[in-house]
Design a protein around this motif. Structure first.
Motif, PDB file in Angstrom:
ATOM      1  N   ARG A 155     -13.887  -5.584  -6.410  1.00 14.40           N
ATOM      2  CA  ARG A 155     -13.117  -4.349  -6.156  1.00 14.40           C
ATOM      3  C   ARG A 155     -14.010  -3.115  -6.070  1.00 14.40           C
ATOM      4  NH1 ARG A 155     -11.376  -0.236  -5.313  1.00 14.40           N
ATOM      5  NH2 ARG A 155      -9.249   0.610  -5.481  1.00 14.40           N
ATOM      6  N   GLU A 183      -8.647   5.432  -6.875  1.00 14.29           N
ATOM      7  CA  GLU A 183      -7.288   4.908  -6.966  1.00 14.29           C
ATOM      8  C   GLU A 183      -6.907   4.623  -8.417  1.00 14.29           C
ATOM      9  OE1 GLU A 183      -9.214   4.689  -3.375  1.00 14.29           O
ATOM     10  OE2 GLU A 183      -9.738   3.332  -5.023  1.00 14.29           O
ATOM     11  N   ALA A 194      -2.909   3.708  -4.161  1.00 14.76           N
ATOM     12  CA  ALA A 194      -3.616   4.836  -4.774  1.00 14.76           C
ATOM     13  C   ALA A 194      -2.918   5.396  -6.000  1.00 14.76           C
ATOM     14  CB  ALA A 194      -3.795   5.954  -3.742  1.00 14.76           C
ATOM     15  N   ASP A 203     -14.893   2.469  -3.667  1.00  9.74           N
ATOM     16  CA  ASP A 203     -13.535   3.010  -3.672  1.00  9.74           C
ATOM     17  C   ASP A 203     -13.068   3.032  -5.121  1.00  9.74           C
ATOM     18  OD1 ASP A 203     -13.760   3.051  -0.977  1.00  9.74           O
ATOM     19  OD2 ASP A 203     -12.274   1.501  -0.564  1.00  9.74           O
ATOM     20  N   VAL A 226      -8.359  -3.648  -1.636  1.00  8.85           N
ATOM     21  CA  VAL A 226      -8.533  -2.752  -0.496  1.00  8.85           C
ATOM     22  C   VAL A 226      -8.432  -3.606   0.762  1.00  8.85           C
ATOM     23  CG1 VAL A 226     -10.117  -1.189   0.698  1.00  8.85           C
ATOM     24  CG2 VAL A 226     -10.050  -1.232  -1.810  1.00  8.85           C
ATOM     25  N   ARG A 242      -4.755   1.182   0.610  1.00 12.66           N
ATOM     26  CA  ARG A 242      -4.958   1.099  -0.831  1.00 12.66           C
ATOM     27  C   ARG A 242      -3.646   1.376  -1.566  1.00 12.66           C
ATOM     28  NH1 ARG A 242      -9.055   5.014   0.760  1.00 12.66           N
ATOM     29  NH2 ARG A 242     -11.109   4.046   0.990  1.00 12.66           N
ATOM     30  N   PRO A 285       0.823  -1.216   0.000  1.00 10.69           N
ATOM     31  CA  PRO A 285       0.000   0.000   0.000  1.00 10.69           C
ATOM     32  C   PRO A 285       0.853   1.261   0.000  1.00 10.69           C
ATOM     33  CG  PRO A 285       0.091  -0.934   2.200  1.00 10.69           C
ATOM     34  CD  PRO A 285       0.772  -1.924   1.287  1.00 10.69           C
ATOM     35  N   THR A 310      -7.768   1.871   6.423  1.00 14.66           N
ATOM     36  CA  THR A 310      -8.056   1.378   5.075  1.00 14.66           C
ATOM     37  C   THR A 310      -6.843   1.602   4.187  1.00 14.66           C
ATOM     38  OG1 THR A 310     -10.399   1.918   5.331  1.00 14.66           O
ATOM     39  CG2 THR A 310      -9.610   1.487   3.103  1.00 14.66           C
TER      40      THR A 310
END
Length: 217
Positions: free
Chosen positions: A187, A140, A216, A137, A147, A214, A118, A212
């Motif tokens: 996703r 990203e 990104a 989400d 995630v 991710r 991440p 959380t």
């Protein structure tokens, strides 16, 4: 109350629960490192305090947020997006702690997503009554990455739906240390948190913290 929620409240689910294709709940996965996670969190919040963001529609979110990592998620009247710097201070977001990155990567592997590294962690603080409406989400750039969501403190009811807002959501009770991971076919599934009930956790007090993770950028 759905059968899924009733079963979880009775604690009869195994440590690994398949929520949907590509989505897994790992129960109590982060519980043994909660003290380390809290210490790392305190360091982050000292640099980038929690704040209540404003949605593009002008509403104040009930959940307080902050971030760490190379990119931080922000919201204001101009939209949802990731930024390199904290808009309140102009400073770069705090570095993603090794303990954070480690638990996220290990949980991803357990869920079938290898090599997840991440670059962003959105940290949500829920006090009693706070909630997060159903959303996807989708800000990203790397949508191939999953995630990873770590729950700490007070319990909460997790709503996990389908790829359309109108799809029926399943309800799952998230306990301290639970980690949810979703990607692949799931996703872009809609998800959210029902209003958090009042209570007290020995380590986190009258609040729930959600980390959380991710990819990104």
């Amino acid at each position: 109350m759905t059968a899924d929620l009733f079963a979880v409240m009775l604690d009869i689910y195994p440590s690994r629960l398949e929520l949907a294709e590509g989505a897994v709940l790992l129960r109590h996965f982060a519980k043994d490192i909660d003290g380390e996670l809290l210490r790392a969190l305190d360091t982050i919040v000292a640099q980038a305090p929690f704040r209540h963001l404003i949605t593009p529609g002008g509403y104040r979110m009930s959940v307080a947020m902050t971030c760490c990592g190379r990119l931080g998620w922000v919201s204001d009247r101009s939209g949802y997006r990731y930024e390199i710097a904290d808009p309140e201070t102009g400073l770069r977001w705090p570095v993603l702690p090794e303990i954070f990155a480690g638990v996220a990567s290990k949980a991803a592997i357990q869920a079938g997503y290898n090599h997840f590294i991440p670059d962003s962690c959105l940290i949500n603080r829920y006090e009693p009554g706070a909630k997060l409406s159903l959303h996807q989400d989708k800000n990203e750039r790397d949508i191939a990455a999953p995630v990873v969501s770590v729950s700490l403190g007070l319990a909460a009811v997790f709503l996990f739906g389908g790829t359309e807002r109108s799809d029926r959501s399943q309800l799952y009770r998230l306990e301290h240390g639970d980690v949810a991971v979703w990607g692949g076919a799931s996703r872009f599934n809609f998800h959210g948190i029902a209003p958090v009930e009042d209570g007290y956790h020995p380590l986190f007090g009258r609040k729930r913290i959600n980390l959380t993770f991710r990819k990104a950028g």
